[in-house]
Design an enzyme around this catalytic site. Structure first.
Site, PDB file in Angstrom:
ATOM      1  CD  GLU A  94      -0.922  -0.345   8.879  1.00 23.70           C
ATOM      2  OE1 GLU A  94      -2.105  -0.378   9.262  1.00 23.70           O
ATOM      3  OE2 GLU A  94      -0.304  -1.351   8.496  1.00 23.70           O
ATOM      4  CB  THR A 110       4.331   7.150   3.379  1.00 20.50           C
ATOM      5  OG1 THR A 110       3.424   6.631   4.344  1.00 20.50           O
ATOM      6  CG2 THR A 110       5.331   8.064   4.062  1.00 20.50           C
ATOM      7  CD  GLU A 111       3.332  11.625  -2.323  1.00 20.39           C
ATOM      8  OE1 GLU A 111       3.677  12.834  -2.321  1.00 20.39           O
ATOM      9  OE2 GLU A 111       2.483  11.160  -3.106  1.00 20.39           O
ATOM     10  N   PRO A 112       7.837  11.686   0.704  1.00 18.02           N
ATOM     11  CG  PRO A 112       9.753  11.782  -0.644  1.00 18.02           C
ATOM     12  CD  PRO A 112       8.317  11.357  -0.660  1.00 18.02           C
ATOM     13  CG  PHE A 138      -1.881   1.099   1.332  1.00 21.21           C
ATOM     14  CD1 PHE A 138      -3.029   1.096   0.562  1.00 21.21           C
ATOM     15  CD2 PHE A 138      -1.665   2.154   2.214  1.00 21.21           C
ATOM     16  CE1 PHE A 138      -3.953   2.133   0.660  1.00 21.21           C
ATOM     17  CE2 PHE A 138      -2.582   3.191   2.326  1.00 21.21           C
ATOM     18  CZ  PHE A 138      -3.724   3.180   1.551  1.00 21.21           C
ATOM     19  CB  ILE A 148       6.284   1.690  -0.319  1.00 24.41           C
ATOM     20  CG1 ILE A 148       6.038   3.177  -0.612  1.00 24.41           C
ATOM     21  CG2 ILE A 148       5.082   0.840  -0.698  1.00 24.41           C
ATOM     22  CD1 ILE A 148       4.964   3.817   0.269  1.00 24.41           C
ATOM     23  N   GLY A 193       3.793  12.324   5.523  1.00 22.03           N
ATOM     24  CA  GLY A 193       3.775  11.124   6.336  1.00 22.03           C
ATOM     25  C   GLY A 193       2.495  11.127   7.146  1.00 22.03           C
ATOM     26  CB  THR A 242       2.952   8.762  14.819  1.00 26.47           C
ATOM     27  OG1 THR A 242       2.100   9.932  14.830  1.00 26.47           O
ATOM     28  CG2 THR A 242       3.856   8.802  13.598  1.00 26.47           C
ATOM     29  CB  SER A 243       1.897   7.131  19.652  1.00 30.88           C
ATOM     30  OG  SER A 243       2.279   5.769  19.672  1.00 30.88           O
TER      31      SER A 243
END
Length: 380
Positions: free
Chosen positions: A364, A126-128, A123, A157, A131, A366-367
């Site tokens: 998926e 995410t990209e530079p 999946f 990825i 996030g 962050t906290s």
């Protein structure tokens, strides 16, 4: 609520746990040294049906509901976390979008090969520059006749170096913001203009390969659009939400393994003429680990039950992931402390778990993102 698993699912859970402990764990050092999962372990996972956990039986999968899948994920968490990461990235967020949104032609084209493990999925969101801020996606997909032309870069990825299929989120209408993103099914190994970058060197989770995915005028057939155009971001959030309960289950399994290792060590390691299990300080740490396991297990079971019941789990999935992954970090730290110097050595599985678990508080969502989701839902 009834969290009781049917006998056949309990048998599968036990078989997966045995596979992880008796087949995968003896190869853990090899996976760590080579950063690769041996092909025979992948075949063993396929034989157990792990690649088809969320794929309906009519397409060759096992077709488990959320409660059943998470029970298996907990069993997987008791073995090498990198190996488990390969499976979960495929069977969870890599597969669920196609199962939920795919056309019949798309499902028949891809799902049987995904269920058998022939085609590994991933999946790509995410990209530079995006996030936690997934709304800042810059990868563009421009419609030109019967194809979409993609340009942009995804990074970190999971499964990208071995993926036969990626679900990619890209901007199709920049003027519409998050309402102008779409999802695409892309075969990275056979699509001109798609390049997989070098494999990321991570702190832990060896064998769970990740990399950049670069799109340079990559032409994707319009028939590979997944779901309605411009609704990819909304659907991506749904995919990630349901994936979080799986991470909570894997975290619970890892905690159980760490507690089992700690109990065994405490009973046999002697200091001052007696096993360290006799010392109250050690007993307190073991008790705290057990509390973390039981609360995390109850949380993922409740949320998985909610998913199967068709309820909105946006807030509760974040609660489950936040609690279980934070508890796993504490349990891993206690396990090192119980093991003492031995827990800091590379030969110890405790050392490996200590490194591997850290990623679960990041990917998926962050906290901190989970806390935002929970708070905003409470205040809405």
């Amino acid at each position: 609520m009834n969290f009781t698993l049917p006998e056949d699912l309990r048998d599968m859970q036990a078989a997966v746990r045995d596979f992880m402990l008796e087949v995968v764990e003896p190869r853990a050092r090899e996976i760590e040294d080579t950063n690769r999962v041996p092909p025979e372990l992948m075949r063993g996972a396929a034989e157990l049906g792990l690649f088809g956990l969320s794929i309906p039986e009519e397409y060759g999968g096992v077709g488990l509901g959320a409660l059943g899948r998470c029970a298996v994920y907990e069993a997987m968490g008791q073995g090498h976390m990198g190996f488990g990461g390969v499976i979960s990235a495929h069977a969870s967020i890599g597969t669920s979008g196609l199962v939920r949104l795919g056309t019949e032609e798309q499902k028949r084209r891809f799902l049987p090969r995904m269920a058998s493990g022939e085609c590994i999925a991933g999946f790509a969101i995410t990209e530079p520059s995006s996030g936690s801020d997934a709304a800042n996606i810059r990868t563009r997909a421009e419609r030109r006749g019967d194809v979409y032309v993609l340009n942009g870069t995804k990074h970190y990825i999971s499964n990208a170096p071995i993926a036969g299929l990626l679900t990619v989120i890209a901007v199709t209408d920049p003027a519409r913001g998050t309402r102008g993103m779409s999802a695409f099914l892309i075969e990275p190994q056979s699509t001109p203009g798609v390049t997989i970058g070098k494999i990321d060197e991570k702190m832990g989770q060896k064998g769970a390969l990740s990399a950049e995915v670069i799109f340079e005028d990559a032409e994707v057939p319009a028939e590979n659009l997944l779901g309605p155009e411009h609704l990819g971001y909304r659907e991506a959030l749904g995919i990630l939400t349901n994936g979080r309960v799986g991470i909570a289950a894997r975290s619970t399994g890892a905690m159980q393994r760490l507690l089992d290792l700690s109990v065994a060590h405490a009973k046999t390691r002697e200091q001052f003429g007696q096993p360290i299990a006799e010392f109250q300080a050690v007993q307190f740490m073991l008790a705290e680990m057990e509390v973390a396991i039981q609360t995390s297990r109850l949380l993922w079971q409740k949320v998985a039950w909610m998913v199967d019941a068709g309820q909105d789990v946006r807030r509760m999935a974040s609660v489950a992931k936040l609690h279980a992954t934070e508890m796993l970090s504490q349990v891993a730290d206690k396990a090192v402390q119980v093991a003492g110097g031995m827990g800091y050595m590379k030969d110890s599985p405790v050392e490996r778990y200590y490194r591997d678990q850290r990623l679960l508080r990041i990917y998926e969502g962050t906290s901190e993102i989970q806390k935002l989701i929970i708070a905003r839902d409470l205040l809405a």
